[in-house]
Write a protein that holds these residues in place. Structure first.
Motif, PDB file in Angstrom:
ATOM      1  N   ASP A 158      38.139  32.381  39.591  1.00 27.52           N
ATOM      2  CA  ASP A 158      37.453  31.262  40.244  1.00 27.52           C
ATOM      3  C   ASP A 158      36.432  31.724  41.279  1.00 27.52           C
ATOM      4  OD1 ASP A 158      39.313  32.160  42.001  1.00 27.52           O
ATOM      5  OD2 ASP A 158      40.197  30.233  42.477  1.00 27.52           O
ATOM      6  N   ASP A 159      36.499  33.015  41.653  1.00 27.30           N
ATOM      7  CA  ASP A 159      35.446  33.499  42.554  1.00 27.30           C
ATOM      8  C   ASP A 159      34.110  33.537  41.814  1.00 27.30           C
ATOM      9  OD1 ASP A 159      35.879  37.106  42.321  1.00 27.30           O
ATOM     10  OD2 ASP A 159      36.494  35.542  40.931  1.00 27.30           O
ATOM     11  N   VAL A 160      34.161  33.804  40.531  1.00 27.84           N
ATOM     12  CA  VAL A 160      32.932  33.809  39.724  1.00 27.84           C
ATOM     13  C   VAL A 160      32.425  32.375  39.590  1.00 27.84           C
ATOM     14  CG1 VAL A 160      31.978  34.367  37.456  1.00 27.84           C
ATOM     15  CG2 VAL A 160      33.694  35.861  38.490  1.00 27.84           C
TER      16      VAL A 160
ATOM     17  N   GLY B 255      32.296  42.363  35.575  1.00 28.58           N
ATOM     18  CA  GLY B 255      33.692  41.997  35.346  1.00 28.58           C
ATOM     19  C   GLY B 255      34.446  42.962  34.446  1.00 28.58           C
ATOM     20  N   LYS B 256      33.749  43.478  33.448  1.00 27.23           N
ATOM     21  CA  LYS B 256      34.412  44.411  32.530  1.00 27.23           C
ATOM     22  C   LYS B 256      34.848  45.662  33.276  1.00 27.23           C
ATOM     23  CE  LYS B 256      32.008  45.257  28.890  1.00 27.23           C
ATOM     24  NZ  LYS B 256      31.324  45.756  27.711  1.00 27.23           N
ATOM     25  N   ALA B 257      33.970  46.157  34.100  1.00 28.95           N
ATOM     26  CA  ALA B 257      34.276  47.349  34.895  1.00 28.95           C
ATOM     27  C   ALA B 257      35.443  47.091  35.832  1.00 28.95           C
ATOM     28  CB  ALA B 257      33.047  47.771  35.694  1.00 28.95           C
ATOM     29  N   GLU B 258      35.565  45.843  36.263  1.00 31.76           N
ATOM     30  CA  GLU B 258      36.665  45.499  37.163  1.00 31.76           C
ATOM     31  C   GLU B 258      37.941  45.181  36.396  1.00 31.76           C
ATOM     32  OE1 GLU B 258      35.127  42.191  39.320  1.00 31.76           O
ATOM     33  OE2 GLU B 258      33.735  43.388  40.500  1.00 31.76           O
ATOM     34  N   GLY B 259      37.857  45.232  35.055  1.00 36.25           N
ATOM     35  CA  GLY B 259      39.067  44.981  34.267  1.00 36.25           C
ATOM     36  C   GLY B 259      39.451  43.523  34.216  1.00 36.25           C
ATOM     37  N   ARG B 260      38.496  42.640  34.416  1.00 33.69           N
ATOM     38  CA  ARG B 260      38.839  41.218  34.403  1.00 33.69           C
ATOM     39  C   ARG B 260      39.119  40.758  32.970  1.00 33.69           C
ATOM     40  NH1 ARG B 260      36.592  37.932  39.242  1.00 33.69           N
ATOM     41  NH2 ARG B 260      35.579  39.485  40.557  1.00 33.69           N
ATOM     42  N   SER B 261      40.077  39.864  32.833  1.00 32.37           N
ATOM     43  CA  SER B 261      40.436  39.392  31.495  1.00 32.37           C
ATOM     44  C   SER B 261      39.407  38.406  30.997  1.00 32.37           C
ATOM     45  CB  SER B 261      41.811  38.732  31.534  1.00 32.37           C
ATOM     46  OG  SER B 261      41.740  37.549  32.283  1.00 32.37           O
ATOM     47  N   VAL B 262      39.235  38.434  29.664  1.00 34.70           N
ATOM     48  CA  VAL B 262      38.254  37.513  29.094  1.00 34.70           C
ATOM     49  C   VAL B 262      38.927  36.454  28.248  1.00 34.70           C
ATOM     50  CG1 VAL B 262      36.408  39.181  29.091  1.00 34.70           C
ATOM     51  CG2 VAL B 262      37.889  39.014  27.095  1.00 34.70           C
ATOM     52  N   GLY B 263      40.263  36.529  28.189  1.00 39.14           N
ATOM     53  CA  GLY B 263      40.950  35.569  27.337  1.00 39.14           C
ATOM     54  C   GLY B 263      40.597  35.868  25.914  1.00 39.14           C
TER      55      GLY B 263
ATOM     56  N   ALA C  28      52.169  33.404  37.982  1.00 39.86           N
ATOM     57  CA  ALA C  28      51.873  33.616  39.401  1.00 39.86           C
ATOM     58  C   ALA C  28      51.509  35.062  39.725  1.00 39.86           C
ATOM     59  CB  ALA C  28      53.077  33.197  40.250  1.00 39.86           C
ATOM     60  N   GLY C  29      52.333  35.989  39.276  1.00 44.44           N
ATOM     61  CA  GLY C  29      52.177  37.375  39.705  1.00 44.44           C
ATOM     62  C   GLY C  29      50.809  37.970  39.423  1.00 44.44           C
ATOM     63  N   LYS C  30      50.290  37.655  38.259  1.00 40.61           N
ATOM     64  CA  LYS C  30      49.002  38.253  37.864  1.00 40.61           C
ATOM     65  C   LYS C  30      47.900  37.868  38.834  1.00 40.61           C
ATOM     66  CE  LYS C  30      46.274  38.416  33.639  1.00 40.61           C
ATOM     67  NZ  LYS C  30      46.292  37.965  32.239  1.00 40.61           N
ATOM     68  N   SER C  31      47.836  36.593  39.171  1.00 40.89           N
ATOM     69  CA  SER C  31      46.757  36.186  40.081  1.00 40.89           C
ATOM     70  C   SER C  31      47.017  36.661  41.496  1.00 40.89           C
ATOM     71  CB  SER C  31      46.551  34.674  40.043  1.00 40.89           C
ATOM     72  OG  SER C  31      47.747  34.042  40.380  1.00 40.89           O
ATOM     73  N   GLU C  32      48.268  37.052  41.784  1.00 43.05           N
ATOM     74  CA  GLU C  32      48.561  37.621  43.100  1.00 43.05           C
ATOM     75  C   GLU C  32      48.258  39.110  43.138  1.00 43.05           C
ATOM     76  OE1 GLU C  32      52.708  36.852  43.683  1.00 43.05           O
ATOM     77  OE2 GLU C  32      52.437  34.676  43.652  1.00 43.05           O
ATOM     78  N   GLY C  33      47.830  39.626  42.008  1.00 43.06           N
ATOM     79  CA  GLY C  33      47.515  41.056  41.986  1.00 43.06           C
ATOM     80  C   GLY C  33      48.707  41.947  41.710  1.00 43.06           C
ATOM     81  N   ARG C  34      49.810  41.358  41.268  1.00 44.70           N
ATOM     82  CA  ARG C  34      50.980  42.193  40.949  1.00 44.70           C
ATOM     83  C   ARG C  34      50.731  42.904  39.616  1.00 44.70           C
ATOM     84  NH1 ARG C  34      56.259  39.822  43.737  1.00 44.70           N
ATOM     85  NH2 ARG C  34      55.443  37.935  44.729  1.00 44.70           N
TER      86      ARG C  34
END
Lengths: 350, 739
Positions: free
Chosen positions: B178-180, B195-203, B292-298
């Motif tokens: 949601d920051d994007v 985003g790819k470099a940051e490892g963000r998921s693309v679904g 929950a955990g994933k969005s918390e950075g776990r």
């Protein structure tokens, strides 16, 4: 330099102490090794023929006044650290040039030459928990703030000359530990360790050792990288690993080690080896969690709260001369009668 | 005010030197005012290429470029509508906060789309799947004006929830990140640029488009079921497979409580270990992570590296040896008469000669590098007209046999199994015929599983005086034949008294292993043969027996002249780069490094990962192709690499390979090699030929893929026309003697 090396522990930690003293003897075969034990041997226990230490001294022999009362006031960690001071002071008169204290859960990987070198020009050697500030919030909390609570210097190691400032420090420390060796962080006390925050101010010729190979543990791993070179030497930030402090062998120790070692796999090699060594050094005749002074006479565990109560109440000390006793007229009976000791809710002392 | 700003800037420069940890944004009045309202997260995403302190960038440079400090404030609007502020050269955001707000000056939100963001359009253009996009438009009945589909996606497609490629879900990206979404940047452009470099998921469009769960099926189940890998679970837990229960049902009811994992990326035990709050809550950790955990950075599993796992599951050597011994129980000794009779029937002993060889197993039954070269040797020996007796231990061990003095030996005579015989019987029978036999120099390919004294007696009984000792591994130097300390790092064969040997699981057996080999060298007249220079170098550093030594390559490699560069069979295929692992997925050959790389870049359209060989690993996102290299089809691997047009082979051996046939197969098939610095002869071949790169770490490997440099390099690294000449091993050496 004639060195006496001692460690303070109970039979529950004998396995670790065996590994530690074997490592001391490997690199310093001439050091006189003393096991200072605050415990009584469990039934069926027998010493091995090849124990790595030269001498066993049961701390009851230190002559601390009102020994059983004094003992009762302390939990297992408090008492094992408290007796270090009186023993160190006593050992200053045994004809050695220097004393080295090592916790039973430490292990040498190369000679402690930097310490011997430091003792040529200093009388007291300490190793701080951390040598540099941490960067992340978690590390600051885990490491820097914990040291503010429990002591800047880690007293799993201490080296002193038996004369001069070393002897003076041992005397002072002994007096303080006999009276104030408690785990009471809100009141500024953490067993023997926090007292030593005073040492650089009170005494001259104090060396704060900064060699990264000394007293390596999870609390300073955030700034130490372990490698093993092709000559087979373990190095910490490029310097030889002198001794590792394998604190809290088990889940807690593993968690903290992993948090800060991360992908430094050589750390896990050392831990894996250590775990096996401790396993091999374990005598099956010592029950898990054994401590002769953890129970009342009737074998019921002594809760920490009972010890603390006795500690602070002179009237109870006068009324119950042997606080370990059970039965009619005992401190234990009194605790039950006063509703302080409930049958199911007792917590075993640390 | 300007003066104040200048003073603040100078002060910060000075203070940076004195107090490098001081937060520059807080120095000075302007910084203080702005920092309270500056949206750092928004700025970081929107102006992703800004490095260093973001507030400082905005204050010194950013506002002059019309960068917006927060989603609600347009820098350019404020300057355009407040010419006095623009004329004075003032930071518009500071002016608004300090004065403009009170004065009621108008503001507008940050620019949505502007020509300044045309870089987004350019990057979308490079990667949009036009055919796929057009199909979406068609299915929705949308007729774009003009044919510029990238422009359509950039201007309208995002708002319509359309996807630019099958792999990228616009709605997922904006929902999860949601920051994007707040920053107002194009999600696909952001992903490609940052985003790819940051490892963000693309679904995944399959996930995003999945129908709403049936009524009665809970959201929790649905969330977990989408990510659950049935195939992995059944392969990882054969007891569940054998029970015939539904793997997902098993996992959500009891499996997770037993520490079983739902897929390769998530570790139940790690998650509960690392996050005790989740453990205490008693909920399914996989569910917790997903909701929950994933969005918390776990983290879904520990990031301690594969070597951590290896060390954690290290088995003491004596246990492995005991198990090997137990597995060999039941092998019965045949009578020595049977061996004697077979020897009588061997016609060439007296005329041409008897060649004896020793190795750690029956090379006719097992398929591996050593077994293949022994097969070549046996064929050549046969062609030279010799009778060939091969000895192998009935109980294959990882170490030399020191406990059993008269072990059971398996015998092959001219490639045919004779059976198992006591070493003493073999010695006796050979002693009986030896006066008639023309003995040739023998070859010891391995002492593993053999008793040194027994072998020495056998050779002497046969009248064999001298021979060769082959270094196929470093078992002569240590019980750990790969010289991997605790199976994780090449140790260099340090002194036995070193810390490395003390803490190594092989350390306590090293002395007995070296002693057994030193006895061989003492009692026999041996010449050491190494299949590569690098093997000899490593061996000499770890064991010094002072024996003469030679190098005899298994395969001689050469490049046809004037034919370097891109292989002639390579198509004009630009992407994806085909990356392969060859052989059995074992740790010391680097499988975990390849697996981790494939998992990390599995959704990266630039790469395609393959596993060629045996031992398919379910749950790993690679295309598996079974390849069985054997006597009948020795070139199967080369052919498959070639057919699949593999660009790069990752040969990440952790140990100093003495030869590595897989490396030669890769080069022959035209694939470049990426290898680890400790891989011995593989690194030597790559350095010598230039057909690839030797890297220091898995991080360096990942970096090549992250940056895409591997794509550019592989075209120059790929070999063409590599010529391989196979040796006949000891047969060559015997022939050399005759000359």
């Amino acid at each position: 330099m004639k060195v006496l090396c001692f460690s303070s522990f109970t039979f529950g930690y004998l396995n670790r102490a065996r590994v530690m003293f074997a490592s001391v003897k490997r690199y310093h075969p001439d050091w006189h090794c003393v096991a200072l034990i605050t415990d009584e041997p469990p039934a069926g226990f027998a010493w091995r023929a090849d124990e790595a230490f030269d001498e066993v001294l049961f701390s009851v022999e230190l002559g601390i006044p009102d020994w059983r009362q004094w003992l009762f006031k302390h939990d297992i960690v408090e008492v094992c650290t408290a007796v270090k001071g009186p023993y160190a002071h006593y050992a200053c008169s045994l004809g050695y040039d220097a004393l080295v204290y090592l916790d039973p859960d430490t292990c040498l990987f190369s000679p402690l030459d930097p310490i011997l070198a430091a003792l040529e020009s200093s009388d007291i050697c300490l190793t701080p928990h951390q040598l540099e500030p941490d960067g992340t919030r978690q590390a600051i909390i885990d490491n820097e703030i914990t040291s503010l609570k429990t002591g800047i210097y880690n007293l799993g190691f201490l080296a002193i000359r038996t004369s001069g400032e070393g002897r003076r420090m041992a005397h002072w420390w002994s007096q303080r530990l006999v009276s104030f060796c408690y785990d009471d962080i809100p009141n500024g006390l953490f067993v023997d360790q926090r007292w030593c925050d005073h040492v650089p101010s009170f005494f001259e010729r104090v060396a704060i050792l900064r060699d990264p190979g000394l007293n390596v543990a999870s609390w300073n791993l955030s700034h130490r990288e372990v490698t093993i070179d092709q000559q087979g030497r373990a190095l910490v930030n490029g310097s030889p690993l002198r001794f590792w402090h394998f604190t809290k062998l088990g889940n807690v120790g593993d968690t903290m080690t992993r948090r800060y070692a991360k992908t430094n796999f050589q750390v896990y090699e050392l831990w894996s080896w250590y775990r096996k060594q401790v396993e091999m050094a374990t005598s099956p005749s010592i029950p898990k969690g054994y401590w002769a002074f953890g129970h009342f006479q009737n074998s019921k565990p002594i809760p920490k709260s009972a010890r603390e109560l006795y500690r602070h109440r002179a009237d109870l000390q006068r009324a119950f001369y042997d606080p370990f006793a059970s039965g009619s007229g005992s401190f234990e009976e009194w605790l039950h009668r006063e509703g302080i000791l409930a049958s199911e809710d007792d917590r075993v002392a640390a | 005010m300007i003066g104040g700003f200048a003073r603040r800037f100078l002060f910060r420069q000075a203070s940076d030197q004195e107090a490098p940890n001081a937060d520059p944004g807080l120095c000075g009045q302007m910084g203080e005012v702005v920092s309270a309202h500056f949206d750092e997260a928004f700025y970081a995403v929107r102006y992703w290429d800004v490095k260093g302190d973001l507030l400082e960038h905005f204050m010194t440079d950013g506002w002059r470029r019309d960068n917006d400090p927060a989603p609600w404030f347009s820098t350019s609007f404020y300057l355009q509508n407040n010419p006095d502020v623009a004329a004075a050269g003032l930071n518009p955001f500071y002016h608004y906060l300090e004065h403009g707000r009170e004065e009621g000056r108008p503001i507008a939100p940050a620019e949505a789309i502007s020509n300044d963001r045309s870089w987004e359009l350019e990057i979308i253009r490079t990667k949009i799947d036009e055919k796929f996009y057009a199909e979406q438009l068609g299915s929705r009945g949308i007729e774009p004006a003009g044919h510029d589909l990238a422009l359509h996606y950039w201007r309208e497609g995002v708002l319509l929830g359309l996807d630019p490629t099958p792999e990228f879900s616009t709605s997922h990206y904006l929902t999860v990140h949601d920051d994007v979404a707040r920053a107002g940047v194009n999600p696909f452009a952001h992903y490609l640029a940052r985003g790819k470099a940051e490892g963000r998921s693309v679904g995944d469009n399959r996930t995003a488009r999945r129908e709403e769960p049936q009524s009665g099926v809970s959201y929790d189940r649905h969330v977990m079921e989408v990510e659950f890998d049935r195939e992995y679970y059944l392969a990882a837990y054969p007891d569940v497979a054998n029970a015939g229960v539904d793997p997902f049902e098993h996992f959500i009811t009891t499996g997770w409580r037993e520490g079983r994992n739902p897929n390769l990326s998530f570790s139940v035990s790690d998650y509960l270990d690392f996050y005790p709050d989740v453990a205490i809550a008693g909920i399914n950790p996989f569910l917790h992570y997903l909701v929950a955990g994933k969005s918390e950075g776990r983290l879904p599993r520990h990031e301690l590296g594969f070597r951590y796992e290896v060390i954690k599951s290290l088995e003491p050597l004596d246990k492995r040896v005991d198990r090997a011994r137990r597995n060999a129980v039941g092998r019965k000794a045949s009578s020595s008469a049977r061996f004697g009779k077979a020897l009588q029937g061997a016609k060439r002993l007296e005329t041409k000669g008897l060649y004896l060889s020793v190795s750690h197993d029956d090379f006719t039954q097992n398929l591996g590098g050593v077994q293949l070269v022994l097969t070549r040797e046996a064929t050549a020996v046969d062609r030279m007209g010799f009778d060939h007796l091969h000895l192998f231990p009935a109980a294959p061990l990882q170490i030399a046999e020191v406990e059993v003095s008269d072990p059971l030996l398996g015998l092959l005579l001219n490639g045919k199994r004779l059976g198992f015989f006591r070493a003493s019987d073999v010695e006796r029978e050979l002693g009986t015929i030896s006066p008639k036999v023309r003995s040739l120099p023998f070859a010891i390919h391995s002492l593993l599983g053999h008793n040194a004294e027994a072998l020495i007696s056998i050779f002497k009984a046969c009248g064999c005086k001298s021979g060769w000792y082959w270094i196929h591994d470093y078992s002569s130097a240590c019980a750990g034949y790969t010289l991997l300390r605790n199976d994780v790092e090449f140790c260099g064969g340090p002194p036995s008294s070193s810390t490395a040997c003390s803490i190594c699981v092989y350390g306590e057996f090293r002395a007995q292993q070296m002693a057994a080999h030193q006895l061989l060298f003492h009692d026999l007249d041996l010449t050491v043969v190494a299949p590569s220079e690098s093997a000899l170098e490593v061996w000499k550093a770890s064991l010094d027996v002072g024996a003469p030594a030679i190098v005899h390559h298994h395969i001689q490699l050469s490049v046809a002249p004037n034919k370097r560069g891109r292989s002639d069979h390579t198509s004009e295929r630009v992407a994806p780069l085909r990356v392969a692992y060859l052989g059995q997925p074992v740790t010391h050959k680097g499988w975990p490094a390849f697996r981790d790389l494939a998992m990390r870049f599995s959704k990266d359209p630039r790469y395609e990962f393959h596993h060629l060989g045996k031992g398919r690993q379910p749950g790993v996102p690679v295309t598996f192709t079974e390849v069985a290299v054997g006597r009948d089809d020795p070139d199967a691997m080369v052919r498959t690499i070639h057919e699949l047009d593999i660009d790069v082979a990752i040969i990440w051996s952790l140990w100093p390979e003495t030869f590595c046939i897989a490396a030669v197969e890769a080069l022959r098939a035209g694939a470049a090699i990426l290898t680890y610095k400790d891989s011995g002869n593989v690194a030597a071949i790559v350095r010598r030929t230039g057909f690839g790169s030797v890297l220091d770490s898995e991080a360096a490997l990942a970096s090549l893929f992250e940056s895409g440099e591997i794509i550019e390099h592989s075209s120059t690294w790929r070999p063409s026309s590599v010529i391989a000449e196979f040796s006949n091993m000891t047969a060559d050496l015997i022939e050399g003697m005759a000359e």
